[in-house]
Design an enzyme around this catalytic site. Structure first.
Site, PDB file in Angstrom:
ATOM      1  N   GLU A  92     144.174  29.266   4.843  1.00 62.26           N
ATOM      2  CA  GLU A  92     143.579  28.341   3.863  1.00 62.26           C
ATOM      3  C   GLU A  92     142.690  27.456   4.334  1.00 62.26           C
ATOM      4  O   GLU A  92     142.942  26.707   5.486  1.00 62.26           O
ATOM      5  CB  GLU A  92     144.824  27.926   3.004  1.00 62.26           C
ATOM      6  CG  GLU A  92     145.186  28.469   1.495  1.00 62.26           C
ATOM      7  CD  GLU A  92     143.867  27.983   0.654  1.00 62.26           C
ATOM      8  OE1 GLU A  92     142.795  27.724   0.853  1.00 62.26           O
ATOM      9  OE2 GLU A  92     144.325  27.754  -0.531  1.00 62.26           O
ATOM     10  N   ASP A  93     141.694  26.831   3.353  1.00 63.72           N
ATOM     11  CA  ASP A  93     140.931  25.899   3.779  1.00 63.72           C
ATOM     12  C   ASP A  93     141.791  24.407   3.808  1.00 63.72           C
ATOM     13  O   ASP A  93     142.010  23.564   4.762  1.00 63.72           O
ATOM     14  CB  ASP A  93     139.684  25.544   3.124  1.00 63.72           C
ATOM     15  CG  ASP A  93     139.832  25.650   1.516  1.00 63.72           C
ATOM     16  OD1 ASP A  93     141.067  25.547   1.228  1.00 63.72           O
ATOM     17  OD2 ASP A  93     138.879  25.510   0.933  1.00 63.72           O
ATOM     18  N   ASP A  96     146.279  20.531  -0.912  1.00 63.53           N
ATOM     19  CA  ASP A  96     146.202  19.558  -1.523  1.00 63.53           C
ATOM     20  C   ASP A  96     147.631  19.089  -2.273  1.00 63.53           C
ATOM     21  O   ASP A  96     148.389  18.675  -1.692  1.00 63.53           O
ATOM     22  CB  ASP A  96     144.799  19.481  -2.483  1.00 63.53           C
ATOM     23  CG  ASP A  96     144.537  18.260  -3.222  1.00 63.53           C
ATOM     24  OD1 ASP A  96     144.927  17.256  -2.561  1.00 63.53           O
ATOM     25  OD2 ASP A  96     143.753  18.332  -4.074  1.00 63.53           O
ATOM     26  N   PHE A 145     138.183  13.179  -1.162  1.00 58.02           N
ATOM     27  CA  PHE A 145     137.514  14.422  -1.169  1.00 58.02           C
ATOM     28  C   PHE A 145     136.581  15.027  -0.038  1.00 58.02           C
ATOM     29  O   PHE A 145     135.563  14.133   0.097  1.00 58.02           O
ATOM     30  CB  PHE A 145     136.836  14.540  -2.724  1.00 58.02           C
ATOM     31  CG  PHE A 145     136.663  15.860  -3.248  1.00 58.02           C
ATOM     32  CD1 PHE A 145     137.488  16.620  -3.745  1.00 58.02           C
ATOM     33  CD2 PHE A 145     135.375  16.613  -2.846  1.00 58.02           C
ATOM     34  CE1 PHE A 145     137.381  18.080  -4.403  1.00 58.02           C
ATOM     35  CE2 PHE A 145     135.348  17.877  -3.100  1.00 58.02           C
ATOM     36  CZ  PHE A 145     136.234  18.659  -3.973  1.00 58.02           C
ATOM     37  N   ARG A 158     129.329  24.090   1.665  1.00 56.51           N
ATOM     38  CA  ARG A 158     129.976  24.877   2.351  1.00 56.51           C
ATOM     39  C   ARG A 158     129.508  25.317   3.635  1.00 56.51           C
ATOM     40  O   ARG A 158     130.226  25.341   4.703  1.00 56.51           O
ATOM     41  CB  ARG A 158     130.172  26.166   1.579  1.00 56.51           C
ATOM     42  CG  ARG A 158     131.094  26.164   0.497  1.00 56.51           C
ATOM     43  CD  ARG A 158     131.287  27.452  -0.067  1.00 56.51           C
ATOM     44  NE  ARG A 158     131.693  27.542  -1.484  1.00 56.51           N
ATOM     45  CZ  ARG A 158     132.985  27.285  -2.110  1.00 56.51           C
ATOM     46  NH1 ARG A 158     133.918  27.049  -1.107  1.00 56.51           N
ATOM     47  NH2 ARG A 158     133.269  27.510  -3.154  1.00 56.51           N
TER      48      ARG A 158
HETATM   49  P1  IMP Z   1     145.986  22.678  -4.307  1.00 54.45           P
HETATM   50  O1  IMP Z   1     146.167  23.804  -5.089  1.00 54.45           O
HETATM   51  O2  IMP Z   1     145.601  21.246  -4.893  1.00 54.45           O
HETATM   52  O3  IMP Z   1     146.674  22.670  -2.867  1.00 54.45           O
HETATM   53  O4  IMP Z   1     144.405  22.902  -3.876  1.00 54.45           O
HETATM   54  C1  IMP Z   1     143.917  23.566  -2.914  1.00 54.45           C
HETATM   55  C2  IMP Z   1     142.370  24.084  -3.154  1.00 54.45           C
HETATM   56  O5  IMP Z   1     141.694  23.026  -3.806  1.00 54.45           O
HETATM   57  C3  IMP Z   1     141.813  24.135  -1.902  1.00 54.45           C
HETATM   58  O6  IMP Z   1     141.966  25.556  -1.296  1.00 54.45           O
HETATM   59  C4  IMP Z   1     140.324  23.826  -2.234  1.00 54.45           C
HETATM   60  O7  IMP Z   1     139.638  24.810  -2.639  1.00 54.45           O
HETATM   61  C5  IMP Z   1     140.491  23.025  -3.176  1.00 54.45           C
HETATM   62  N1  IMP Z   1     140.531  21.372  -2.562  1.00 54.45           N
HETATM   63  C6  IMP Z   1     141.456  20.565  -2.548  1.00 54.45           C
HETATM   64  N2  IMP Z   1     141.090  19.390  -2.025  1.00 54.45           N
HETATM   65  C7  IMP Z   1     139.586  19.501  -1.703  1.00 54.45           C
HETATM   66  C8  IMP Z   1     138.790  18.740  -1.070  1.00 54.45           C
HETATM   67  O8  IMP Z   1     138.840  17.464  -0.711  1.00 54.45           O
HETATM   68  N3  IMP Z   1     137.539  19.313  -0.979  1.00 54.45           N
HETATM   69  C9  IMP Z   1     137.205  20.489  -1.348  1.00 54.45           C
HETATM   70  N4  IMP Z   1     138.223  21.508  -1.997  1.00 54.45           N
HETATM   71  C10 IMP Z   1     139.589  20.853  -2.276  1.00 54.45           C
END
Ligand code: IMP
Length: 168
Positions: A92-93, A96, A145, A158
């Site tokens: 995963e990238d 959050d 962010f 990206r």
């Molecule tokens: P989560 O479900 O809130 O953990 O979100 C995960 C996904 O939200 C990641 O795989 C990203 O695609 C996106 N995301 C969360 N934070 C960021 C950020 O700071 N920049 C860009 N994408 C983000």
């Protein structure tokens, strides 16, 4: 935009993660990357991996075009091969809130892999809504962010080789 992690910082850390993952998976590992954000991380991680690895991709929707989680996750593209009995590492990238990853882990665990672990390049622990296990974390960052190295804002940035903070 302010650079948070340089290309050199990222490359060094990704090599360390690849070595760690290879050490924990002596029989080889199946890397499952989450599109689109993880495509750059996956490609560097796979090329730095000293042992055997194979790759597959899943796409999920989570955020749409905005910058906050809706909590609604949907599978847009599923894996092309079975994961039963295999050693899987989700790539995963960023984690959050943790909602996307929790959902993915549930889906994949139900398919009975031998081991299911997760590698995330970035983690924002202060934003977590659910406690989700992540065995390999590249960098822990503050609640900002970020874009670049696969991460986007409305599909832009990206392609940056570094990670930057926007909106500062
Ligand atoms: P989560 O479900 O809130 O953990 O979100 C995960 C996904 O939200 C990641 O795989 C990203 O695609 C996106 N995301 C969360 N934070 C960021 C950020 O700071 N920049 C860009 N994408 C983000």
């Amino acid at each position: 935009m302010q650079v948070l992690l340089s290309e050199a910082d990222i490359q060094t850390r990704v090599r360390d993660l690849a070595n760690e993952i290879a050490r924990d998976h002596p029989d080889g590992v199946h890397l499952v990357a989450v599109l689109k954000g993880a495509f750059v991380f996956l490609s560097d991680l796979a090329r730095a991996m000293p042992g055997h690895c194979s790759v597959d991709f899943m796409a999920v929707s989570s955020y749409g075009k905005g910058t906050s989680s809706s909590g609604q996750v949907q599978v847009l593209k599923d894996l092309s091969s079975d994961v039963e009995g295999r050693d899987i590492v989700i790539v995963e990238d960023i984690v959050d809130t943790g909602l996307t990853l929790t959902y993915l882990q549930q889906i994949l665990r139900a398919r009975s892999p031998r081991h299911l672990r997760t590698a995330c390049l970035l983690s924002k622990p202060s934003r977590r809504k659910v406690d989700v296990p992540v065995e390999y974390i590249g960098f822990t960052i503050e609640d900002k962010f970020v874009v670049g190295y696969g991460l986007d804002y409305a599909e832009k940035y990206r392609n940056l080789p570094y990670i930057a903070v926007i909106g500062d």
